[in-house]
Design a protein around this motif. Sequence first.
Motif, PDB file in Angstrom:
ATOM      1  N   GLN A   7      46.235  46.412  33.426  1.00 38.51           N
ATOM      2  CA  GLN A   7      46.554  45.656  32.212  1.00 38.51           C
ATOM      3  C   GLN A   7      47.087  44.269  32.565  1.00 38.51           C
ATOM      4  OE1 GLN A   7      45.768  46.433  29.119  1.00 38.51           O
ATOM      5  NE2 GLN A   7      46.562  44.466  28.437  1.00 38.51           N
ATOM      6  N   GLN A   8      47.916  44.185  33.621  1.00 36.78           N
ATOM      7  CA  GLN A   8      48.427  42.881  34.071  1.00 36.78           C
ATOM      8  C   GLN A   8      47.275  41.978  34.494  1.00 36.78           C
ATOM      9  OE1 GLN A   8      51.267  43.981  37.162  1.00 36.78           O
ATOM     10  NE2 GLN A   8      52.852  42.977  35.950  1.00 36.78           N
ATOM     11  N   LEU A   9      46.347  42.523  35.261  1.00 32.56           N
ATOM     12  CA  LEU A   9      45.203  41.733  35.712  1.00 32.56           C
ATOM     13  C   LEU A   9      44.366  41.266  34.529  1.00 32.56           C
ATOM     14  CD1 LEU A   9      44.117  43.824  38.816  1.00 32.56           C
ATOM     15  CD2 LEU A   9      45.104  41.528  38.823  1.00 32.56           C
ATOM     16  N   LYS A  10      44.145  42.155  33.572  1.00 32.85           N
ATOM     17  CA  LYS A  10      43.354  41.800  32.394  1.00 32.85           C
ATOM     18  C   LYS A  10      44.022  40.666  31.622  1.00 32.85           C
ATOM     19  CE  LYS A  10      41.695  43.627  28.019  1.00 32.85           C
ATOM     20  NZ  LYS A  10      41.722  44.775  27.116  1.00 32.85           N
ATOM     21  N   SER A  11      45.337  40.770  31.405  1.00 37.22           N
ATOM     22  CA  SER A  11      46.028  39.727  30.639  1.00 37.22           C
ATOM     23  C   SER A  11      46.037  38.409  31.410  1.00 37.22           C
ATOM     24  CB  SER A  11      47.449  40.160  30.290  1.00 37.22           C
ATOM     25  OG  SER A  11      48.245  40.264  31.447  1.00 37.22           O
ATOM     26  N   HIS A  12      46.121  38.503  32.738  1.00 38.58           N
ATOM     27  CA  HIS A  12      46.093  37.289  33.545  1.00 38.58           C
ATOM     28  C   HIS A  12      44.732  36.598  33.428  1.00 38.58           C
ATOM     29  CE1 HIS A  12      46.529  34.501  36.811  1.00 38.58           C
ATOM     30  NE2 HIS A  12      45.433  34.986  37.355  1.00 38.58           N
ATOM     31  N   ILE A  13      43.657  37.359  33.516  1.00 35.51           N
ATOM     32  CA  ILE A  13      42.315  36.789  33.420  1.00 35.51           C
ATOM     33  C   ILE A  13      42.110  36.158  32.048  1.00 35.51           C
ATOM     34  CG2 ILE A  13      39.850  37.373  33.332  1.00 35.51           C
ATOM     35  CD1 ILE A  13      40.521  39.485  35.540  1.00 35.51           C
ATOM     36  N   LEU A  14      42.547  36.837  31.007  1.00 35.14           N
ATOM     37  CA  LEU A  14      42.406  36.284  29.664  1.00 35.14           C
ATOM     38  C   LEU A  14      43.251  35.034  29.499  1.00 35.14           C
ATOM     39  CD1 LEU A  14      42.401  39.569  27.547  1.00 35.14           C
ATOM     40  CD2 LEU A  14      40.450  38.109  28.110  1.00 35.14           C
ATOM     41  N   PRO A  26      39.444  23.868  34.234  1.00 34.45           N
ATOM     42  CA  PRO A  26      40.616  24.313  34.972  1.00 34.45           C
ATOM     43  C   PRO A  26      41.084  23.255  35.968  1.00 34.45           C
ATOM     44  CG  PRO A  26      38.649  25.450  35.737  1.00 34.45           C
ATOM     45  CD  PRO A  26      38.246  24.613  34.557  1.00 34.45           C
ATOM     46  N   SER A  27      42.346  23.314  36.310  1.00 41.02           N
ATOM     47  CA  SER A  27      42.900  22.375  37.285  1.00 41.02           C
ATOM     48  C   SER A  27      42.214  22.575  38.634  1.00 41.02           C
ATOM     49  CB  SER A  27      44.406  22.611  37.430  1.00 41.02           C
ATOM     50  OG  SER A  27      44.943  21.767  38.425  1.00 41.02           O
ATOM     51  N   PRO A  28      41.860  21.490  39.323  1.00 39.40           N
ATOM     52  CA  PRO A  28      41.247  21.617  40.640  1.00 39.40           C
ATOM     53  C   PRO A  28      42.262  22.013  41.720  1.00 39.40           C
ATOM     54  CG  PRO A  28      41.537  19.321  40.097  1.00 39.40           C
ATOM     55  CD  PRO A  28      41.936  20.106  38.877  1.00 39.40           C
ATOM     56  N   LEU A  29      43.549  21.961  41.366  1.00 31.51           N
ATOM     57  CA  LEU A  29      44.622  22.336  42.279  1.00 31.51           C
ATOM     58  C   LEU A  29      45.485  23.393  41.605  1.00 31.51           C
ATOM     59  CD1 LEU A  29      46.332  21.870  44.871  1.00 31.51           C
ATOM     60  CD2 LEU A  29      47.545  20.101  43.573  1.00 31.51           C
ATOM     61  N   THR A  30      45.641  24.520  42.256  1.00 33.01           N
ATOM     62  CA  THR A  30      46.477  25.595  41.702  1.00 33.01           C
ATOM     63  C   THR A  30      47.478  26.044  42.753  1.00 33.01           C
ATOM     64  OG1 THR A  30      44.846  27.259  42.380  1.00 33.01           O
ATOM     65  CG2 THR A  30      44.699  26.423  40.112  1.00 33.01           C
ATOM     66  N   THR A  31      48.528  26.697  42.280  1.00 36.30           N
ATOM     67  CA  THR A  31      49.529  27.273  43.170  1.00 36.30           C
ATOM     68  C   THR A  31      49.979  28.603  42.606  1.00 36.30           C
ATOM     69  OG1 THR A  31      51.556  26.826  44.435  1.00 36.30           O
ATOM     70  CG2 THR A  31      51.549  26.159  42.100  1.00 36.30           C
ATOM     71  N   HIS A  32      50.625  29.376  43.445  1.00 38.04           N
ATOM     72  CA  HIS A  32      51.060  30.724  43.084  1.00 38.04           C
ATOM     73  C   HIS A  32      52.248  31.041  43.973  1.00 38.04           C
ATOM     74  CE1 HIS A  32      49.609  35.177  42.548  1.00 38.04           C
ATOM     75  NE2 HIS A  32      50.684  34.909  41.846  1.00 38.04           N
ATOM     76  N   VAL A  33      53.384  31.389  43.382  1.00 33.54           N
ATOM     77  CA  VAL A  33      54.567  31.749  44.161  1.00 33.54           C
ATOM     78  C   VAL A  33      54.691  33.266  44.157  1.00 33.54           C
ATOM     79  CG1 VAL A  33      57.075  31.525  44.391  1.00 33.54           C
ATOM     80  CG2 VAL A  33      55.717  29.577  43.569  1.00 33.54           C
ATOM     81  N   GLY A  39      58.028  41.914  46.470  1.00 31.51           N
ATOM     82  CA  GLY A  39      56.645  42.240  46.133  1.00 31.51           C
ATOM     83  C   GLY A  39      56.287  41.929  44.695  1.00 31.51           C
ATOM     84  N   VAL A  40      56.853  40.828  44.165  1.00 30.34           N
ATOM     85  CA  VAL A  40      56.609  40.440  42.772  1.00 30.34           C
ATOM     86  C   VAL A  40      56.297  38.940  42.705  1.00 30.34           C
ATOM     87  CG1 VAL A  40      58.120  42.255  41.839  1.00 30.34           C
ATOM     88  CG2 VAL A  40      59.069  39.988  42.346  1.00 30.34           C
ATOM     89  N   PRO A  41      55.710  38.498  41.604  1.00 30.45           N
ATOM     90  CA  PRO A  41      55.507  37.052  41.427  1.00 30.45           C
ATOM     91  C   PRO A  41      56.838  36.314  41.366  1.00 30.45           C
ATOM     92  CG  PRO A  41      54.200  38.296  39.834  1.00 30.45           C
ATOM     93  CD  PRO A  41      55.126  39.272  40.495  1.00 30.45           C
ATOM     94  N   ASN A  68      55.006  30.682  35.703  1.00 30.71           N
ATOM     95  CA  ASN A  68      55.007  31.641  34.601  1.00 30.71           C
ATOM     96  C   ASN A  68      55.303  33.054  35.112  1.00 30.71           C
ATOM     97  OD1 ASN A  68      52.575  32.542  35.757  1.00 30.71           O
ATOM     98  ND2 ASN A  68      51.306  31.474  34.261  1.00 30.71           N
ATOM     99  N   ASP A  69      55.113  34.048  34.262  1.00 34.66           N
ATOM    100  CA  ASP A  69      55.406  35.437  34.621  1.00 34.66           C
ATOM    101  C   ASP A  69      54.539  35.954  35.757  1.00 34.66           C
ATOM    102  OD1 ASP A  69      57.397  35.572  32.731  1.00 34.66           O
ATOM    103  OD2 ASP A  69      56.178  36.606  31.233  1.00 34.66           O
ATOM    104  N   ASP A  70      53.437  35.297  36.026  1.00 35.53           N
ATOM    105  CA  ASP A  70      52.558  35.689  37.127  1.00 35.53           C
ATOM    106  C   ASP A  70      52.791  34.818  38.368  1.00 35.53           C
ATOM    107  OD1 ASP A  70      50.537  37.407  38.135  1.00 35.53           O
ATOM    108  OD2 ASP A  70      49.051  35.815  37.860  1.00 35.53           O
ATOM    109  N   GLY A  71      53.811  33.954  38.328  1.00 36.85           N
ATOM    110  CA  GLY A  71      54.119  33.106  39.467  1.00 36.85           C
ATOM    111  C   GLY A  71      53.227  31.889  39.580  1.00 36.85           C
ATOM    112  N   ARG A  72      52.466  31.597  38.525  1.00 39.54           N
ATOM    113  CA  ARG A  72      51.521  30.474  38.554  1.00 39.54           C
ATOM    114  C   ARG A  72      52.010  29.331  37.656  1.00 39.54           C
ATOM    115  NH1 ARG A  72      46.769  32.387  40.921  1.00 39.54           N
ATOM    116  NH2 ARG A  72      46.730  34.646  41.086  1.00 39.54           N
ATOM    117  N   CYS A  73      51.480  28.156  37.922  1.00 38.89           N
ATOM    118  CA  CYS A  73      51.806  26.977  37.122  1.00 38.89           C
ATOM    119  C   CYS A  73      50.495  26.294  36.759  1.00 38.89           C
ATOM    120  CB  CYS A  73      52.728  26.049  37.904  1.00 38.89           C
ATOM    121  SG  CYS A  73      53.357  24.688  36.913  1.00 38.89           S
ATOM    122  N   PRO A  74      49.848  26.756  35.690  1.00 36.32           N
ATOM    123  CA  PRO A  74      48.533  26.201  35.338  1.00 36.32           C
ATOM    124  C   PRO A  74      48.621  24.743  34.877  1.00 36.32           C
ATOM    125  CG  PRO A  74      49.243  27.847  33.718  1.00 36.32           C
ATOM    126  CD  PRO A  74      50.283  27.799  34.791  1.00 36.32           C
ATOM    127  N   GLY A  75      47.502  24.046  35.034  1.00 38.33           N
ATOM    128  CA  GLY A  75      47.413  22.677  34.530  1.00 38.33           C
ATOM    129  C   GLY A  75      48.158  21.649  35.345  1.00 38.33           C
TER     130      GLY A  75
END
Length: 139
Positions: A7-14, A26-33, A39-41, A68-75
């Motif tokens: 469910q987490q993966l599905k919500s992330h993809i959406l 989409p941003s050409p540069l992405t990051t993920h913490v 073992g969490v975002p 965000n909650d997934d450790g990402r910063c879109p845009g």
Amino acid sequence: MSAFRLQQLKSHILFESKIAAMSGSPSPLTTHVLNTALGVPGTNVTLRLYQQDTSTDVWQLITTGTTNDDGRCPGLITQEQFKAGVYKLHFETSQYWASMGQTSFYPYVEIVFTITDPGQKYHVPLLVSRFSYSTYRGS
């Protein structure tokens, strides 16, 4: 794989699809913490993106954000802004660990990298614990 993780993966993809649709591309540069100690975002990590001015070597702030909650910063940056050059991602890791009542050896982490082909997609993840960090160029 657990139903919860699916469910987490599905919500992330959406969510990523919505971001791409809203921004046009989409941003050409992405990051993920990723908090590797737990073992969490890495959520709510403040970060700043800079580009180095080639004539003065001064860092120019492009944007600030929070993961965000997934450790990402879109845009982070638009395709139009994304040029060849030297960039820096600055992560406020001390504030992140303090928000969990912990201390950290590193008050912040800066990742400096070179973009040679702005037509490619670049992913720069940060894996953190209180006493270490690592990064790599993802895709």
